[in-house]
Scaffold this motif. Structure first.
Motif, PDB file in Angstrom:
ATOM      1  N   GLY A 162       0.793  -1.219   0.000  1.00 55.22           N
ATOM      2  CA  GLY A 162       0.000   0.000   0.000  1.00 55.22           C
ATOM      3  C   GLY A 162       0.826   1.269   0.000  1.00 55.22           C
ATOM      4  O   GLY A 162       0.261   2.374   0.006  1.00 55.22           O
ATOM      5  N   ARG A 206       0.569   6.571  -7.306  1.00 55.17           N
ATOM      6  CA  ARG A 206       0.175   5.193  -6.989  1.00 55.17           C
ATOM      7  C   ARG A 206      -0.137   4.463  -8.293  1.00 55.17           C
ATOM      8  O   ARG A 206      -0.486   5.090  -9.306  1.00 55.17           O
ATOM      9  CB  ARG A 206      -1.027   5.149  -6.050  1.00 55.17           C
ATOM     10  CG  ARG A 206      -2.341   5.455  -6.698  1.00 55.17           C
ATOM     11  CD  ARG A 206      -3.526   5.238  -5.755  1.00 55.17           C
ATOM     12  NE  ARG A 206      -4.629   4.641  -6.459  1.00 55.17           N
ATOM     13  CZ  ARG A 206      -5.918   4.921  -6.224  1.00 55.17           C
ATOM     14  NH1 ARG A 206      -6.243   5.799  -5.277  1.00 55.17           N
ATOM     15  NH2 ARG A 206      -6.874   4.323  -6.898  1.00 55.17           N
ATOM     16  N   TYR A 214      -3.532  -3.607  -4.916  1.00 57.61           N
ATOM     17  CA  TYR A 214      -2.475  -2.657  -4.595  1.00 57.61           C
ATOM     18  C   TYR A 214      -1.243  -2.956  -5.447  1.00 57.61           C
ATOM     19  O   TYR A 214      -1.368  -3.518  -6.531  1.00 57.61           O
ATOM     20  CB  TYR A 214      -2.175  -2.729  -3.084  1.00 57.61           C
ATOM     21  CG  TYR A 214      -3.439  -2.647  -2.251  1.00 57.61           C
ATOM     22  CD1 TYR A 214      -4.039  -1.418  -1.984  1.00 57.61           C
ATOM     23  CD2 TYR A 214      -4.064  -3.809  -1.765  1.00 57.61           C
ATOM     24  CE1 TYR A 214      -5.216  -1.330  -1.246  1.00 57.61           C
ATOM     25  CE2 TYR A 214      -5.240  -3.733  -1.032  1.00 57.61           C
ATOM     26  CZ  TYR A 214      -5.815  -2.498  -0.773  1.00 57.61           C
ATOM     27  OH  TYR A 214      -6.984  -2.424  -0.060  1.00 57.61           O
ATOM     28  N   TRP A 403      -5.665   5.174  -1.096  1.00 57.88           N
ATOM     29  CA  TRP A 403      -6.430   4.058  -1.652  1.00 57.88           C
ATOM     30  C   TRP A 403      -7.932   4.195  -1.410  1.00 57.88           C
ATOM     31  O   TRP A 403      -8.715   3.371  -1.889  1.00 57.88           O
ATOM     32  CB  TRP A 403      -5.925   2.736  -1.077  1.00 57.88           C
ATOM     33  CG  TRP A 403      -4.473   2.517  -1.364  1.00 57.88           C
ATOM     34  CD1 TRP A 403      -3.427   2.736  -0.519  1.00 57.88           C
ATOM     35  CD2 TRP A 403      -3.902   2.073  -2.599  1.00 57.88           C
ATOM     36  NE1 TRP A 403      -2.234   2.458  -1.139  1.00 57.88           N
ATOM     37  CE2 TRP A 403      -2.491   2.042  -2.418  1.00 57.88           C
ATOM     38  CE3 TRP A 403      -4.433   1.694  -3.834  1.00 57.88           C
ATOM     39  CZ2 TRP A 403      -1.620   1.645  -3.432  1.00 57.88           C
ATOM     40  CZ3 TRP A 403      -3.558   1.303  -4.843  1.00 57.88           C
ATOM     41  CH2 TRP A 403      -2.182   1.274  -4.643  1.00 57.88           C
TER      42      TRP A 403
END
Length: 417
Positions: A162, A206, A214, A403
């Motif tokens: 993550g 990300r 992830y 996230w």
């Protein structure tokens, strides 16, 4: 007197013409001193065509000011090849560069300094060896201010699936698009992703994944902030380049349920630990400024930020007066930090009888000392902790809340989309 035929006279004239042409051709091959004429080539017909002189073009041109020190100096030859190139600063120090294989282009390979003067001198030769020279003098920009990028991910570290890529600038960035263009993430295997600005100084990257997915375990990540020589608006320029590389480790995801008051920890998809806990007691209280403070453990995806063997916890850090019935001031063992506002996994031996039975904390996930120690030893920054079943939510800026934002919304935070 004998008469000569026309044919005979024609032969005599032809011979004389041939002799004269031969003499002319010999004269055309010599300039009188035995040396070939410079700047010409024999065309085979008794004359020469001049070979054009080579030309030299230099960028930046003479007199240019406020040049970005991150932009290369380029010298090009047309109609010939470069023989010499010299780029020096005011102190006479040579700046290095590289010459192309065809010797027609020279490019500086060393970045220039801010607020400096430079001089370029170059020569080129054409096919006959005739030289042409070119010169340029210019100065680089004097910034009004500098900004330095801080790469939050540690070089050589291993993180959980993550972990966002994080860059913090020590100044507010007026031109976020210019700053973002100077940031690059390289992964192995190659993964699509995007930057998204959290505020005027922080930008995260990300990977693009489906919901609940992830980083792939084992991914190698390199982050380069090539900001030197980059104009970020309003007189603010990049101070120094930075670069880090790190690795994504095993997938570890902890799932805590407010309904069952158990937290199951999965490693690469398999349960490795089941921990009873006591979460936030719920409700809200007012801080000394009149703001409502949640006593819930927030639901959503949290990312382990840090691990602390001992943590000093005090309610005054989030605005609760010392005389409030909910006030506290204590040290706890084996802290695993989940949010920026103080949500932790930690040892709570004082209410261990309530673990798995009743919520009793101010928002943290209370564990037995043994379970808290296990989490402290086995979790790492970047690992995922998901809480479900409470009305309070994890937001983007509450720790590493990246996230909890949909991909479409995440991309909208990029200055380049």
């Amino acid at each position: 007197m004998p008469r000569h035929s026309w044919r005979g006279r024609a032969r005599i004239v032809t011979a004389l013409m041939a002799t004269g042409l031969a003499a002319t051709m010999l004269a055309g091959c010599n300039n009188g001193d035995g040396k070939a004429s410079a700047g010409s080539k024999d065309d085979g017909l008794g004359g020469g065509k001049p070979v054009p002189a080579a030309t030299v073009a230099i960028t930046p041109t003479t007199g240019t000011s406020k040049v970005s020190p991150g932009e290369p100096v380029v010298v090009k030859a047309t109609g010939g090849t470069l023989a010499t190139v010299s780029l020096t600063n005011a102190a006479g120090k040579q700046v290095s560069g590289t010459l192309s294989a065809d010797k027609k282009t020279w490019t500086s390979s060393e970045k220039l300094g801010y607020d400096k003067k430079y001089a370029v001198a170059a020569t080129a030769t054409n096919a006959d060896g005739r030289k042409t020279s070119g010169k340029s003098s210019f100065s680089t920009v004097k910034p009004g201010n500098f900004t330095l990028p801080y790469l939050r991910n540690g070089n050589g570290k291993t993180y959980g699936v993550g972990e966002p890529v994080m860059v913090h600038f020590d100044e507010k960035i007026p031109d976020k698009a210019a700053a973002e263009k100077a940031l690059k993430v390289t992964t192995s295997p190659s993964i699509e992703g995007s930057w998204s600005w959290i505020n005027d100084q922080d930008v995260h990257w990300r990977p693009k994944t489906d919901a609940g997915k992830y980083w792939p375990a084992g991914t190698k990540v390199t982050v380069a902030a090539d900001v030197y020589g980059v104009n970020m608006g309003k007189g603010l320029w990049g101070q120094e380049d930075r670069k880090v590389s790190f690795t994504i480790g095993d997938q570890i995801i902890a799932k805590a349920s407010n309904k069952s008051l158990h937290m199951k920890i999965y490693k690469n998809g398999s349960v490795v630990k089941d921990m009873p806990f006591s979460g936030g007691k719920g409700g809200y209280i007012q801080d000394k400024y009149g703001n409502n403070v949640s006593l819930w453990t927030p639901s959503g995806t949290m990312v382990v930020m840090d691990l602390e063997r001992k943590v000093h916890m005090t309610s005054s850090s989030w605005g609760i007066a010392k005389n409030n019935p909910q006030a506290y001031d204590l040290w706890v063992d084996y802290g695993t930090r989940l949010t920026g506002d103080g949500i932790y996994l930690h040892a709570a031996p004082w209410n261990e009888g309530l673990h798995g039975v009743q919520n009793d904390s101010h928002g943290c996930i209370n564990l037995s000392t043994a379970d808290a120690e296990w989490a402290y030893e086995h979790l790492k920054p970047g690992d995922i902790v998901i809480m479900s079943g409470t009305p309070d939510k994890v937001t983007l800026t509450r720790g590493y809340g990246d996230w909890n934002v949909s991909w479409d919304q995440w991309v909208k935070g990029s200055a380049l989309h």
